[in-house]
Design a protein around this motif. Sequence first.
Motif, PDB file in Angstrom:
ATOM      1  N   ASN A 162       0.594  -1.235  -0.235  1.00 16.51           N
ATOM      2  CA  ASN A 162       0.167  -0.006  -0.054  1.00 16.51           C
ATOM      3  C   ASN A 162       0.895   1.058   0.021  1.00 16.51           C
ATOM      4  N   ARG A 163       2.116   0.878   0.455  1.00 12.06           N
ATOM      5  CA  ARG A 163       3.072   2.395   0.484  1.00 12.06           C
ATOM      6  C   ARG A 163       3.670   2.368  -0.590  1.00 12.06           C
ATOM      7  N   SER A 164       3.424   1.707  -1.717  1.00 16.36           N
ATOM      8  CA  SER A 164       4.300   1.373  -3.234  1.00 16.36           C
ATOM      9  C   SER A 164       4.126   3.003  -3.963  1.00 16.36           C
ATOM     10  N   LEU A 165       5.370   3.772  -3.847  1.00 11.45           N
ATOM     11  CA  LEU A 165       4.999   5.044  -4.687  1.00 11.45           C
ATOM     12  C   LEU A 165       6.464   4.973  -5.365  1.00 11.45           C
ATOM     13  N   TRP A 166       6.623   6.213  -6.588  1.00 13.70           N
ATOM     14  CA  TRP A 166       7.590   6.148  -7.209  1.00 13.70           C
ATOM     15  C   TRP A 166       8.755   6.471  -6.387  1.00 13.70           C
ATOM     16  N   ASN A 167       8.510   7.053  -5.474  1.00 14.05           N
ATOM     17  CA  ASN A 167       9.959   7.459  -4.604  1.00 14.05           C
ATOM     18  C   ASN A 167      10.907   6.201  -4.165  1.00 14.05           C
ATOM     19  N   GLN A 168      10.099   4.689  -4.064  1.00 17.71           N
ATOM     20  CA  GLN A 168      11.034   3.934  -3.612  1.00 17.71           C
ATOM     21  C   GLN A 168      11.328   2.907  -4.892  1.00 17.71           C
ATOM     22  N   VAL A 169      10.691   3.130  -5.795  1.00 22.45           N
ATOM     23  CA  VAL A 169      11.018   2.358  -6.983  1.00 22.45           C
ATOM     24  C   VAL A 169      12.526   2.418  -7.792  1.00 22.45           C
ATOM     25  N   PRO A 170      13.187   3.470  -7.852  1.00 22.05           N
ATOM     26  CA  PRO A 170      14.462   3.503  -8.135  1.00 22.05           C
ATOM     27  C   PRO A 170      15.424   2.789  -7.372  1.00 22.05           C
ATOM     28  N   GLY A 171      15.358   2.948  -5.721  1.00 21.17           N
ATOM     29  CA  GLY A 171      16.118   2.473  -5.088  1.00 21.17           C
ATOM     30  C   GLY A 171      16.016   1.079  -4.889  1.00 21.17           C
ATOM     31  N   LEU A 172      14.951   0.222  -5.051  1.00 19.64           N
ATOM     32  CA  LEU A 172      14.737  -1.197  -5.296  1.00 19.64           C
ATOM     33  C   LEU A 172      15.451  -1.776  -6.708  1.00 19.64           C
ATOM     34  N   THR A 173      14.911  -0.888  -7.648  1.00 20.20           N
ATOM     35  CA  THR A 173      15.388  -1.296  -9.044  1.00 20.20           C
ATOM     36  C   THR A 173      16.965  -1.435  -8.951  1.00 20.20           C
ATOM     37  N   VAL A 174      17.640  -0.269  -8.581  1.00 17.82           N
ATOM     38  CA  VAL A 174      19.146  -0.208  -8.754  1.00 17.82           C
ATOM     39  C   VAL A 174      19.719  -1.497  -7.788  1.00 17.82           C
ATOM     40  N   SER A 175      19.014  -1.619  -6.630  1.00 17.93           N
ATOM     41  CA  SER A 175      19.814  -2.629  -5.853  1.00 17.93           C
ATOM     42  C   SER A 175      19.465  -4.116  -6.721  1.00 17.93           C
ATOM     43  N   LEU A 176      18.358  -4.290  -7.443  1.00 15.41           N
ATOM     44  CA  LEU A 176      18.357  -5.616  -7.971  1.00 15.41           C
ATOM     45  C   LEU A 176      19.321  -5.875  -9.174  1.00 15.41           C
ATOM     46  N   LEU A 177      19.486  -4.548  -9.911  1.00 10.98           N
ATOM     47  CA  LEU A 177      20.272  -4.412 -10.888  1.00 10.98           C
ATOM     48  C   LEU A 177      21.736  -5.036 -10.483  1.00 10.98           C
ATOM     49  N   VAL A 178      22.318  -4.620  -9.306  1.00 10.91           N
ATOM     50  CA  VAL A 178      23.419  -5.135  -8.860  1.00 10.91           C
ATOM     51  C   VAL A 178      23.399  -6.576  -8.200  1.00 10.91           C
ATOM     52  N   LEU A 179      22.414  -6.988  -7.557  1.00  9.90           N
ATOM     53  CA  LEU A 179      22.308  -8.174  -6.643  1.00  9.90           C
ATOM     54  C   LEU A 179      21.821  -9.299  -7.576  1.00  9.90           C
ATOM     55  N   VAL A 180      20.962  -9.163  -8.766  1.00 13.89           N
ATOM     56  CA  VAL A 180      20.496 -10.121  -9.425  1.00 13.89           C
ATOM     57  C   VAL A 180      21.758 -10.833 -10.122  1.00 13.89           C
ATOM     58  N   PRO A 181      22.619  -9.858 -10.970  1.00 14.80           N
ATOM     59  CA  PRO A 181      23.571 -10.455 -11.716  1.00 14.80           C
ATOM     60  C   PRO A 181      24.861 -11.129 -10.652  1.00 14.80           C
ATOM     61  N   ALA A 182      24.869 -10.619  -9.662  1.00 18.99           N
ATOM     62  CA  ALA A 182      25.800 -11.139  -8.370  1.00 18.99           C
ATOM     63  C   ALA A 182      25.423 -12.614  -8.195  1.00 18.99           C
ATOM     64  N   ALA A 183      24.262 -12.690  -8.163  1.00 14.32           N
ATOM     65  CA  ALA A 183      23.435 -13.978  -7.742  1.00 14.32           C
ATOM     66  C   ALA A 183      23.604 -15.127  -8.671  1.00 14.32           C
ATOM     67  N   LEU A 184      23.387 -14.797  -9.973  1.00  9.72           N
ATOM     68  CA  LEU A 184      23.569 -15.455 -11.224  1.00  9.72           C
ATOM     69  C   LEU A 184      24.932 -15.985 -11.436  1.00  9.72           C
ATOM     70  N   LEU A 185      25.978 -15.228 -11.061  1.00  9.23           N
ATOM     71  CA  LEU A 185      27.504 -15.438 -11.179  1.00  9.23           C
ATOM     72  C   LEU A 185      27.645 -16.206 -10.123  1.00  9.23           C
ATOM     73  N   LEU A 186      27.366 -16.017  -8.825  1.00 12.66           N
ATOM     74  CA  LEU A 186      27.685 -17.039  -7.840  1.00 12.66           C
ATOM     75  C   LEU A 186      27.220 -18.294  -7.814  1.00 12.66           C
ATOM     76  N   SER A 187      26.130 -18.499  -8.593  1.00  9.29           N
ATOM     77  CA  SER A 187      25.124 -19.662  -8.676  1.00  9.29           C
ATOM     78  C   SER A 187      25.785 -20.871  -9.105  1.00  9.29           C
ATOM     79  N   ARG A 188      26.926 -20.586  -9.712  1.00  7.79           N
ATOM     80  CA  ARG A 188      27.867 -21.407 -10.231  1.00  7.79           C
ATOM     81  C   ARG A 188      28.454 -22.492  -9.188  1.00  7.79           C
ATOM     82  N   SER A 189      28.413 -22.022  -8.076  1.00  4.63           N
ATOM     83  CA  SER A 189      29.127 -22.728  -7.056  1.00  4.63           C
ATOM     84  C   SER A 189      27.950 -23.322  -6.339  1.00  4.63           C
ATOM     85  N   LEU A 190      26.729 -23.323  -6.393  1.00  4.15           N
ATOM     86  CA  LEU A 190      25.523 -23.816  -5.527  1.00  4.15           C
ATOM     87  C   LEU A 190      25.495 -25.594  -5.865  1.00  4.15           C
TER      88      LEU A 190
END
Length: 342
Positions: free
Chosen positions: A196-224
């Motif tokens: 319910n609190r989802s507004l445009w002001n928090q979308v950029p931070g969440l997007t940038v975070s995932l742009l960094v974390l998702v590729p890192a997770a995919l790269l590290l997943s080779r060791s899983l």
Amino acid sequence: MTAVSALRGARAIGLHRRRITVGALVLLVAALFALTLCIGTTITPPSEVLRVLTGQFVPGAGFAVGELRLPRAIDALLVGLAFGMSGTIFQTMLRNVLASPDVIGVSAGASASAVIGITVFGASGLAVSGVAVAGALLTAGAMYLLAYRGGLSGYRLVLIGIGVAALLQALVSFVLTRSSVSEAQDVLVWLTGSLNRSLWNQVPGLTVSLLVLVPAALLLSRSLGALQLGDDAAAGLGLRVERSRLALILVAVALAAVATAAAGPVAFVALLAGPIARRVTRASDAALVPSALVGAVIVLAADFAGQHLLGTRFPVGVVTGAIGAPYLLWMLALSNRKGTGA
């Protein structure tokens, strides 16, 4: 047909099945995303939604779609992706289907920190998100130190995480009893897991975070795959076990933390996404991308159902909790019948 050619054929069939499944999940996510944009208190035709998305001015629909529904849908999509990927990393790495961040205390750490920030220090907005991320990281660090005994046992970490989660939930309850009625009400809505609190002001931070974390997770997943075989086997394959595990924990914790900071501790998404993804893809590995897509499907569908299909409006966390709790009980009963414990 030789054994090698048979193995190659089986792998090709498995890869083809996974591609079809991933394609179907992408289409399902897109359909739910579009449905969220079209349906609210009023129904907006897809043609008007498309005009809003292309930047055209549409009276009425411009505000409803562009300012209310679109940031909510984006948040639901990204939160589901983050929870789904985080949960399957923990479950695969620790070889335990119960080892999701909402069970082993990571989400509880983010929640407790956010509650203290809101009620004690008067934090709001991005400050609450930052406090929640820091709390999740500190909680994960404490659990890692408590569970480490010359190595890290998945069962030990799960048990310690459950204990830490119980302690943090008691802390949250204590803080709520000492806070004002208005503060407690705001905190309870956040703790339920809500978009319910989802507004445009928090979308950029969440997007940038995932742009960094998702590729890192995919790269590290080779060791899983190696970690699934056990520490000794992984070390024998040349993997630096503790370094790889620590890096995976940091990425998985960060994914869960940013999702919790954005929407609160949405229950059971991280627990459900990985097993469902492995079942539909018939995969034995981590299946990170399918798990992320399943997480997005769960959050988008649960939020839509909570807003439009249940007679009254429920936060997304209430719906996912109603789905996830029976699943958790079923999984515990199934493992008990098999004699495998938790």
